[in-house]
Design a protein around this motif. Structure first.
Motif, PDB file in Angstrom:
ATOM      1  N   VAL A  20     -12.197  24.081 -25.296  1.00 18.95           N
ATOM      2  CA  VAL A  20     -13.295  24.458 -24.404  1.00 18.95           C
ATOM      3  C   VAL A  20     -13.343  25.975 -24.228  1.00 18.95           C
ATOM      4  O   VAL A  20     -14.409  26.592 -24.299  1.00 18.95           O
ATOM      5  CB  VAL A  20     -13.146  23.737 -23.037  1.00 18.95           C
ATOM      6  CG1 VAL A  20     -14.111  24.302 -22.026  1.00 18.95           C
ATOM      7  CG2 VAL A  20     -13.370  22.248 -23.209  1.00 18.95           C
ATOM      8  N   LEU A  21     -12.189  26.602 -24.019  1.00 17.21           N
ATOM      9  CA  LEU A  21     -12.154  28.050 -23.836  1.00 17.21           C
ATOM     10  C   LEU A  21     -12.551  28.801 -25.102  1.00 17.21           C
ATOM     11  O   LEU A  21     -13.158  29.866 -25.029  1.00 17.21           O
ATOM     12  CB  LEU A  21     -10.761  28.497 -23.381  1.00 17.21           C
ATOM     13  CG  LEU A  21     -10.381  28.135 -21.955  1.00 17.21           C
ATOM     14  CD1 LEU A  21      -8.948  28.567 -21.665  1.00 17.21           C
ATOM     15  CD2 LEU A  21     -11.336  28.756 -20.957  1.00 17.21           C
ATOM     16  N   SER A  22     -12.237  28.251 -26.269  1.00 19.32           N
ATOM     17  CA  SER A  22     -12.585  28.932 -27.519  1.00 19.32           C
ATOM     18  C   SER A  22     -14.098  28.988 -27.714  1.00 19.32           C
ATOM     19  O   SER A  22     -14.602  29.874 -28.400  1.00 19.32           O
ATOM     20  CB  SER A  22     -11.923  28.244 -28.707  1.00 19.32           C
ATOM     21  OG  SER A  22     -12.501  26.982 -28.943  1.00 19.32           O
ATOM     22  N   LEU A  23     -14.816  28.067 -27.109  1.00 16.51           N
ATOM     23  CA  LEU A  23     -16.273  28.085 -27.197  1.00 16.51           C
ATOM     24  C   LEU A  23     -16.873  29.146 -26.273  1.00 16.51           C
ATOM     25  O   LEU A  23     -17.980  29.630 -26.511  1.00 16.51           O
ATOM     26  CB  LEU A  23     -16.837  26.708 -26.834  1.00 16.51           C
ATOM     27  CG  LEU A  23     -16.463  25.581 -27.789  1.00 16.51           C
ATOM     28  CD1 LEU A  23     -16.914  24.243 -27.203  1.00 16.51           C
ATOM     29  CD2 LEU A  23     -17.075  25.791 -29.147  1.00 16.51           C
ATOM     30  N   TRP A  30      -8.413  35.763 -28.106  1.00 21.53           N
ATOM     31  CA  TRP A  30      -7.474  34.851 -28.751  1.00 21.53           C
ATOM     32  C   TRP A  30      -6.393  35.600 -29.510  1.00 21.53           C
ATOM     33  O   TRP A  30      -5.258  35.139 -29.603  1.00 21.53           O
ATOM     34  CB  TRP A  30      -8.212  33.857 -29.643  1.00 21.53           C
ATOM     35  CG  TRP A  30      -9.067  32.981 -28.784  1.00 21.53           C
ATOM     36  CD1 TRP A  30     -10.419  32.989 -28.682  1.00 21.53           C
ATOM     37  CD2 TRP A  30      -8.605  32.022 -27.830  1.00 21.53           C
ATOM     38  NE1 TRP A  30     -10.821  32.094 -27.732  1.00 21.53           N
ATOM     39  CE2 TRP A  30      -9.741  31.480 -27.200  1.00 21.53           C
ATOM     40  CE3 TRP A  30      -7.356  31.570 -27.444  1.00 21.53           C
ATOM     41  CZ2 TRP A  30      -9.652  30.508 -26.218  1.00 21.53           C
ATOM     42  CZ3 TRP A  30      -7.265  30.606 -26.468  1.00 21.53           C
ATOM     43  CH2 TRP A  30      -8.406  30.079 -25.864  1.00 21.53           C
ATOM     44  N   TRP A  31      -6.705  36.781 -30.065  1.00 31.01           N
ATOM     45  CA  TRP A  31      -5.671  37.599 -30.693  1.00 31.01           C
ATOM     46  C   TRP A  31      -4.663  38.050 -29.643  1.00 31.01           C
ATOM     47  O   TRP A  31      -3.456  38.076 -29.889  1.00 31.01           O
ATOM     48  CB  TRP A  31      -6.277  38.805 -31.408  1.00 31.01           C
ATOM     49  CG  TRP A  31      -6.904  38.428 -32.704  1.00 31.01           C
ATOM     50  CD1 TRP A  31      -8.227  38.411 -32.982  1.00 31.01           C
ATOM     51  CD2 TRP A  31      -6.240  37.992 -33.897  1.00 31.01           C
ATOM     52  NE1 TRP A  31      -8.431  37.989 -34.272  1.00 31.01           N
ATOM     53  CE2 TRP A  31      -7.223  37.738 -34.852  1.00 31.01           C
ATOM     54  CE3 TRP A  31      -4.901  37.803 -34.230  1.00 31.01           C
ATOM     55  CZ2 TRP A  31      -6.908  37.295 -36.137  1.00 31.01           C
ATOM     56  CZ3 TRP A  31      -4.597  37.361 -35.512  1.00 31.01           C
ATOM     57  CH2 TRP A  31      -5.590  37.114 -36.435  1.00 31.01           C
TER      58      TRP A  31
END
Length: 49
Positions: A20-23, A30-31
């Motif tokens: 969900v957070l990656s969307l 994220w890196w």
């Protein structure tokens, strides 16, 4: 057996939150998360060995 169920449930819940957070969050975040994770993992391994 009950402990394994809690562990698997926790992993599945974390995976869902990450998806969900990656969307929502940008790629650079994220890196940063991966870098912090690798530092913490390295320190943990260093303490245990």
């Amino acid at each position: 057996m009950k402990r394994h169920g809690r562990l698997i449930g926790g992993i599945i819940a974390c995976a869902g939150v990450m998806i969900v957070l990656s969307l929502v969050l940008p790629t650079s975040f994220w890196w940063f998360v991966m870098g912090v994770f690798l530092i913490c993992l390295g320190l943990t391994i260093r303490k245990r060995c």
